[in-house]
Design a protein around this motif. Structure first.
Motif, PDB file in Angstrom:
ATOM      1  N   SER A   1      21.757 -82.507  65.910  1.00  0.00           N
ATOM      2  CA  SER A   1      22.615 -81.766  66.764  1.00  0.00           C
ATOM      3  C   SER A   1      23.873 -82.388  67.786  1.00  0.00           C
ATOM      4  O   SER A   1      23.524 -83.694  67.597  1.00  0.00           O
ATOM      5  CB  SER A   1      21.790 -80.819  67.691  1.00  0.00           C
ATOM      6  OG  SER A   1      21.228 -81.865  68.748  1.00  0.00           O
ATOM      7  N   ARG A   2      24.708 -81.706  68.110  1.00  0.00           N
ATOM      8  CA  ARG A   2      25.593 -82.263  68.982  1.00  0.00           C
ATOM      9  C   ARG A   2      25.893 -81.620  70.275  1.00  0.00           C
ATOM     10  O   ARG A   2      25.705 -80.450  70.349  1.00  0.00           O
ATOM     11  CB  ARG A   2      27.024 -81.985  68.132  1.00  0.00           C
ATOM     12  CG  ARG A   2      27.194 -82.755  66.849  1.00  0.00           C
ATOM     13  CD  ARG A   2      28.616 -82.308  66.110  1.00  0.00           C
ATOM     14  NE  ARG A   2      28.860 -82.752  64.611  1.00  0.00           N
ATOM     15  CZ  ARG A   2      28.458 -83.671  63.857  1.00  0.00           C
ATOM     16  NH1 ARG A   2      27.741 -84.548  64.570  1.00  0.00           N
ATOM     17  NH2 ARG A   2      28.923 -83.935  62.600  1.00  0.00           N
ATOM     18  N   TYR A   3      26.252 -82.279  71.088  1.00  0.00           N
ATOM     19  CA  TYR A   3      26.227 -82.015  72.614  1.00  0.00           C
ATOM     20  C   TYR A   3      27.908 -82.097  72.804  1.00  0.00           C
ATOM     21  O   TYR A   3      28.220 -83.325  72.919  1.00  0.00           O
ATOM     22  CB  TYR A   3      25.436 -82.527  73.517  1.00  0.00           C
ATOM     23  CG  TYR A   3      25.730 -82.328  74.996  1.00  0.00           C
ATOM     24  CD1 TYR A   3      25.317 -80.894  75.331  1.00  0.00           C
ATOM     25  CD2 TYR A   3      25.998 -83.144  75.617  1.00  0.00           C
ATOM     26  CE1 TYR A   3      25.638 -80.450  76.580  1.00  0.00           C
ATOM     27  CE2 TYR A   3      26.370 -82.831  77.016  1.00  0.00           C
ATOM     28  CZ  TYR A   3      25.988 -81.479  77.579  1.00  0.00           C
ATOM     29  OH  TYR A   3      26.216 -81.176  78.792  1.00  0.00           O
ATOM     30  N   LYS A   4      28.575 -81.038  73.269  1.00  0.00           N
ATOM     31  CA  LYS A   4      30.002 -81.343  73.591  1.00  0.00           C
ATOM     32  C   LYS A   4      30.215 -81.827  74.736  1.00  0.00           C
ATOM     33  O   LYS A   4      31.314 -82.592  75.179  1.00  0.00           O
ATOM     34  CB  LYS A   4      30.678 -79.999  73.352  1.00  0.00           C
ATOM     35  CG  LYS A   4      30.870 -79.348  72.071  1.00  0.00           C
ATOM     36  CD  LYS A   4      31.489 -78.182  72.076  1.00  0.00           C
ATOM     37  CE  LYS A   4      31.561 -77.426  70.561  1.00  0.00           C
ATOM     38  NZ  LYS A   4      32.319 -76.232  70.787  1.00  0.00           N
ATOM     39  N   GLY A   5      29.434 -82.254  75.725  1.00  0.00           N
ATOM     40  CA  GLY A   5      29.627 -82.763  76.984  1.00  0.00           C
ATOM     41  C   GLY A   5      30.212 -81.603  78.131  1.00  0.00           C
ATOM     42  O   GLY A   5      30.721 -80.697  77.931  1.00  0.00           O
ATOM     43  N   ASN A   6      30.295 -82.399  79.293  1.00  0.00           N
ATOM     44  CA  ASN A   6      30.890 -81.584  80.444  1.00  0.00           C
ATOM     45  C   ASN A   6      31.361 -82.542  81.195  1.00  0.00           C
ATOM     46  O   ASN A   6      31.550 -83.802  81.108  1.00  0.00           O
ATOM     47  CB  ASN A   6      30.172 -80.412  80.955  1.00  0.00           C
ATOM     48  CG  ASN A   6      28.557 -81.119  81.718  1.00  0.00           C
ATOM     49  OD1 ASN A   6      28.722 -82.204  81.967  1.00  0.00           O
ATOM     50  ND2 ASN A   6      27.731 -80.440  81.563  1.00  0.00           N
ATOM     51  N   ALA A   7      31.551 -81.998  82.600  1.00  0.00           N
ATOM     52  CA  ALA A   7      32.261 -83.051  83.655  1.00  0.00           C
ATOM     53  C   ALA A   7      31.425 -83.974  84.077  1.00  0.00           C
ATOM     54  O   ALA A   7      31.859 -84.840  84.562  1.00  0.00           O
ATOM     55  CB  ALA A   7      32.797 -81.958  84.639  1.00  0.00           C
ATOM     56  N   THR A   8      30.067 -83.752  84.112  1.00  0.00           N
ATOM     57  CA  THR A   8      29.006 -84.799  84.514  1.00  0.00           C
ATOM     58  C   THR A   8      28.426 -85.455  83.339  1.00  0.00           C
ATOM     59  O   THR A   8      27.836 -86.507  83.536  1.00  0.00           O
ATOM     60  CB  THR A   8      28.198 -84.373  85.314  1.00  0.00           C
ATOM     61  OG1 THR A   8      27.362 -83.070  84.625  1.00  0.00           O
ATOM     62  CG2 THR A   8      28.860 -83.586  86.689  1.00  0.00           C
ATOM     63  N   SER A   9      28.184 -85.108  81.969  1.00  0.00           N
ATOM     64  CA  SER A   9      27.546 -85.321  81.283  1.00  0.00           C
ATOM     65  C   SER A   9      28.557 -85.697  79.691  1.00  0.00           C
ATOM     66  O   SER A   9      28.982 -84.853  79.245  1.00  0.00           O
ATOM     67  CB  SER A   9      26.240 -84.601  80.566  1.00  0.00           C
ATOM     68  OG  SER A   9      25.338 -84.475  81.902  1.00  0.00           O
ATOM     69  N   PRO A  10      28.449 -86.908  79.123  1.00  0.00           N
ATOM     70  CA  PRO A  10      29.277 -87.285  77.903  1.00  0.00           C
ATOM     71  C   PRO A  10      28.524 -86.795  76.991  1.00  0.00           C
ATOM     72  O   PRO A  10      27.489 -86.325  76.529  1.00  0.00           O
ATOM     73  CB  PRO A  10      29.561 -88.770  77.896  1.00  0.00           C
ATOM     74  CG  PRO A  10      28.078 -89.144  78.711  1.00  0.00           C
ATOM     75  CD  PRO A  10      27.714 -88.010  79.572  1.00  0.00           C
TER      76      PRO A  10
END
Length: 139
Positions: A30-39
């Motif tokens: 899987s892939r996680y796109k990230g957000n302001a607090t997590s890469p």
């Protein structure tokens, strides 16, 4: 109970998979796109963990070993490979003796744990003042 660190798993950028110390492949699940607090990261796993004799040494998870690959991992891998060379290790040992004590002094004697100014210009001024104070203490 010990576990294998991520550095014991070999990443192959051409095939985009990891190879565990026992030779099994961990593929991208899987892939996680990230957000302001997590890469952002890609998650790698293998079905072979369930039948592996070394699972207790590798992970405590019932799902098997999972490895997250971040964008910065390529630079870490390159540095790890470079540090295998004797000349690079020798250069680093010299750096430890020259540079690291300066940063240690700045942090623990002058209290430079974080910058108090905002913006790049403010940080430059603050660091310059700390460097000036360090140099004056040595003069």
């Amino acid at each position: 109970m010990s576990s294998y660190p991520k550095s014991h798993f070999q990443y192959d950028p051409e095939q985009d998979h990891y190879r565990c110390p026992q030779g099994e492949l961990l593929t991208c699940q899987s892939r996680y796109k990230g957000n302001a607090t997590s890469p952002a990261y890609r998650l790698y796993a293998s079905e072979a963990c369930g039948r592996c004799n070394h699972k207790d040494q590798c992970t405590r998870s019932a799902k098997g070993r999972r490895i997250k690959r971040y964008a910065s991992d390529g630079a870490k891998d390159a540095l790890r490979q470079k540090m295998q060379q004797p000349a690079a290790r020798e250069h680093y040992v010299k750096r430890q003796g020259m540079v690291e004590p300066v940063f240690s002094h700045l942090r623990y004697q002058q209290g430079l744990n974080r910058f108090r100014r905002k913006g790049l210009a403010g940080v430059r001024v603050e660091f310059s003042l700390h460097a000036l104070a360090y140099n004056l203490s040595r003069a």
